[in-house]
Design an enzyme around this catalytic site. Structure first.
Site, PDB file in Angstrom:
ATOM      1  N   ASN A   8       0.877  -1.174   0.000  1.00  0.00           N
ATOM      2  CA  ASN A   8       0.000   0.000   0.000  1.00  0.00           C
ATOM      3  C   ASN A   8       0.913   1.222   0.000  1.00  0.00           C
ATOM      4  O   ASN A   8       1.454   1.590   1.036  1.00  0.00           O
ATOM      5  CB  ASN A   8      -0.889  -0.027   1.246  1.00  0.00           C
ATOM      6  CG  ASN A   8      -1.698   1.250   1.406  1.00  0.00           C
ATOM      7  OD1 ASN A   8      -1.797   2.053   0.475  1.00  0.00           O
ATOM      8  ND2 ASN A   8      -2.269   1.448   2.589  1.00  0.00           N
ATOM      9  N   TRP A   9       1.086   1.795  -1.185  1.00  0.00           N
ATOM     10  CA  TRP A   9       2.020   2.924  -1.293  1.00  0.00           C
ATOM     11  C   TRP A   9       1.498   4.177  -0.615  1.00  0.00           C
ATOM     12  O   TRP A   9       2.247   5.132  -0.420  1.00  0.00           O
ATOM     13  CB  TRP A   9       2.292   3.226  -2.772  1.00  0.00           C
ATOM     14  CG  TRP A   9       3.182   2.231  -3.452  1.00  0.00           C
ATOM     15  CD1 TRP A   9       3.833   1.169  -2.856  1.00  0.00           C
ATOM     16  CD2 TRP A   9       3.542   2.199  -4.841  1.00  0.00           C
ATOM     17  NE1 TRP A   9       4.562   0.489  -3.799  1.00  0.00           N
ATOM     18  CE2 TRP A   9       4.410   1.098  -5.022  1.00  0.00           C
ATOM     19  CE3 TRP A   9       3.225   2.991  -5.936  1.00  0.00           C
ATOM     20  CZ2 TRP A   9       4.955   0.778  -6.267  1.00  0.00           C
ATOM     21  CZ3 TRP A   9       3.765   2.673  -7.177  1.00  0.00           C
ATOM     22  CH2 TRP A   9       4.630   1.577  -7.339  1.00  0.00           C
ATOM     23  N   LYS A  10       0.215   4.224  -0.317  1.00  0.00           N
ATOM     24  CA  LYS A  10      -0.390   5.453   0.228  1.00  0.00           C
ATOM     25  C   LYS A  10      -0.096   6.619  -0.716  1.00  0.00           C
ATOM     26  O   LYS A  10       0.058   6.412  -1.920  1.00  0.00           O
ATOM     27  CB  LYS A  10       0.094   5.706   1.654  1.00  0.00           C
ATOM     28  CG  LYS A  10      -0.082   4.449   2.521  1.00  0.00           C
ATOM     29  CD  LYS A  10       0.039   4.700   3.981  1.00  0.00           C
ATOM     30  CE  LYS A  10      -0.171   3.389   4.729  1.00  0.00           C
ATOM     31  NZ  LYS A  10      -0.212   3.538   6.173  1.00  0.00           N
ATOM     32  N   HIS A  95      -9.628   1.581   4.528  1.00  0.00           N
ATOM     33  CA  HIS A  95      -8.372   1.763   5.257  1.00  0.00           C
ATOM     34  C   HIS A  95      -8.618   2.724   6.424  1.00  0.00           C
ATOM     35  O   HIS A  95      -9.400   3.675   6.297  1.00  0.00           O
ATOM     36  CB  HIS A  95      -7.286   2.305   4.325  1.00  0.00           C
ATOM     37  CG  HIS A  95      -5.932   2.269   4.972  1.00  0.00           C
ATOM     38  ND1 HIS A  95      -5.526   3.220   5.869  1.00  0.00           N
ATOM     39  CD2 HIS A  95      -4.929   1.362   4.888  1.00  0.00           C
ATOM     40  CE1 HIS A  95      -4.304   2.900   6.308  1.00  0.00           C
ATOM     41  NE2 HIS A  95      -3.921   1.785   5.722  1.00  0.00           N
ATOM     42  N   GLU A  97      -7.037   5.106   7.498  1.00  0.00           N
ATOM     43  CA  GLU A  97      -6.800   6.519   7.178  1.00  0.00           C
ATOM     44  C   GLU A  97      -8.003   7.122   6.467  1.00  0.00           C
ATOM     45  O   GLU A  97      -8.274   8.315   6.610  1.00  0.00           O
ATOM     46  CB  GLU A  97      -5.509   6.641   6.341  1.00  0.00           C
ATOM     47  CG  GLU A  97      -4.272   6.409   7.212  1.00  0.00           C
ATOM     48  CD  GLU A  97      -3.068   5.828   6.499  1.00  0.00           C
ATOM     49  OE1 GLU A  97      -3.017   5.864   5.257  1.00  0.00           O
ATOM     50  OE2 GLU A  97      -2.170   5.312   7.202  1.00  0.00           O
ATOM     51  N   GLU A 166      -5.766  -4.490  10.519  1.00  0.00           N
ATOM     52  CA  GLU A 166      -4.740  -3.477  10.739  1.00  0.00           C
ATOM     53  C   GLU A 166      -5.052  -2.695  12.007  1.00  0.00           C
ATOM     54  O   GLU A 166      -5.844  -1.739  11.971  1.00  0.00           O
ATOM     55  CB  GLU A 166      -4.682  -2.507   9.552  1.00  0.00           C
ATOM     56  CG  GLU A 166      -4.344  -3.169   8.228  1.00  0.00           C
ATOM     57  CD  GLU A 166      -3.706  -2.188   7.251  1.00  0.00           C
ATOM     58  OE1 GLU A 166      -2.615  -2.487   6.754  1.00  0.00           O
ATOM     59  OE2 GLU A 166      -4.281  -1.105   7.022  1.00  0.00           O
ATOM     60  N   GLY A 172       2.209   2.522  10.707  1.00  0.00           N
ATOM     61  CA  GLY A 172       3.208   3.572  10.525  1.00  0.00           C
ATOM     62  C   GLY A 172       3.885   4.010  11.816  1.00  0.00           C
ATOM     63  O   GLY A 172       4.569   5.028  11.853  1.00  0.00           O
ATOM     64  N   SER A 210       3.017  -1.863  10.400  1.00  0.00           N
ATOM     65  CA  SER A 210       4.453  -1.972  10.669  1.00  0.00           C
ATOM     66  C   SER A 210       5.015  -3.366  10.417  1.00  0.00           C
ATOM     67  O   SER A 210       5.952  -3.794  11.088  1.00  0.00           O
ATOM     68  CB  SER A 210       4.786  -1.500  12.093  1.00  0.00           C
ATOM     69  OG  SER A 210       4.409  -0.144  12.261  1.00  0.00           O
ATOM     70  N   GLY A 231       2.694  -1.099   4.256  1.00  0.00           N
ATOM     71  CA  GLY A 231       2.783   0.317   3.927  1.00  0.00           C
ATOM     72  C   GLY A 231       4.233   0.714   3.679  1.00  0.00           C
ATOM     73  O   GLY A 231       4.791   0.507   2.600  1.00  0.00           O
ATOM     74  N   GLY A 232       4.865   1.261   4.691  1.00  0.00           N
ATOM     75  CA  GLY A 232       6.220   1.805   4.577  1.00  0.00           C
ATOM     76  C   GLY A 232       7.210   0.873   3.891  1.00  0.00           C
ATOM     77  O   GLY A 232       7.971   1.293   3.008  1.00  0.00           O
TER      78      GLY A 232
END
Ligand code: PGA
Length: 248
Positions: A8-10, A95, A97, A166, A172, A210, A231-232
């Site tokens: 998930n590149w966001k 998500h 966010e 999640e 993150g 994470s 993500g990251g």
């Protein structure tokens, strides 16, 4: 069932950075049979680029959201039919966010999942509790409520969704749920799926929050953890590929 590792590149990337990242991933995969199914979920403007770079490769691609509406006067929205035009296999829905910063409700998320499925796109349905909810012992109630709304909406198509657990406090932050904590919630979700579909074992339940090259193996070794939503660590080719390798 192969595990699924989805990036998930966001809201990250650029034409140049995406190309370098994807080429490094494909280069790293060369020769070896991939240990897991893979996907990358990019911002909508880059879906055409991903399609061009990934077509014929073992990596699928997808979006990070989809409109709950079919078409029409919804400025800024991207429909499931548009995602299908770019051969998206997946769309993340709900998500945290989006729930947190864009006010997405359980019902809206469920409608989005339905829209995606109707166009042959697999929704990756995110569920998860906040830190306050975990501390108030509400984890199970929250994730069950979030998943129940989707099951209610998609009904007999429940076995076609992907679920991603999640915990919001782990996203993150560098704080990961321990494998045991994650497994406990995954088992709850599996039981809920079992009540709704004859084939709960066919539903990938991903862990996200994470997940990285160092902790992936122990998380992915849990019986009900069928992959990861990354993500990251999906912004670095080597880290993403190490997570894929840990899925074996
Ligand atoms: P993270 O994000 O891996 O950077 O914690 C996961 C996600 O939000 O999907």
């Amino acid at each position: 069932m192969k595990k699924l590792i989805a990036g998930n590149w966001k809201m990250n990337g650029s034409l140049a950075a995406n190309e370098a990242l994807v080429r490094a991933m494909l280069h790293g995969l060369k020769g070896a049979a991939p240990a897991a199914d893979m996907a990358l979920c990019a911002p909508a403007p880059y879906l055409a680029q991903l399609q061009a770079l990934l077509l014929g490769s073992p990596i699928a691609w997808g979006a990070q959201d989809v409109s709950a509406h079919e078409q029409g006067a919804y400025t800024g929205e991207v429909s499931a039919a548009m995602l299908r035009d770019f051969a998206c296999r997946y769309a993340i829905v709900g998500h945290s966010e989006r729930r947190q910063y864009h006010g997405e409700t359980d019902v809206l998320v469920a409608t989005k999942a339905q829209r995606a499925l109707a166009l042959g796109i697999t929704p990756i349905v995110c569920v998860g509790e906040t830190l306050a909810e975990r501390e108030a012992d509400q984890t199970e109630a929250v994730v069950k409520r979030q998943l129940a709304a989707v099951i209610h909406a998609v009904a007999h198509c429940t076995s076609e969704i992907v679920v991603a657990y999640e915990p919001v406090w782990a996203i993150g932050t560098g704080k990961t749920a321990t494998p045991e904590m994650a497994q406990q919630v995954h088992a709850v979700l599996r039981a809920q799926l079992a009540a709704a579909t004859q084939h709960p074992e066919r539903v990938h339940i991903l862990y996200g929050g994470s997940m990285n090259a160092a902790n992936a193996a122990s998380l992915l070794a849990q019986p009900d953890i069928d992959g990861g939503l990354i993500g990251g660590a999906s912004l670095k080719a080597a880290d993403f590929l190490q997570i894929v390798a840990a899925a074996q």
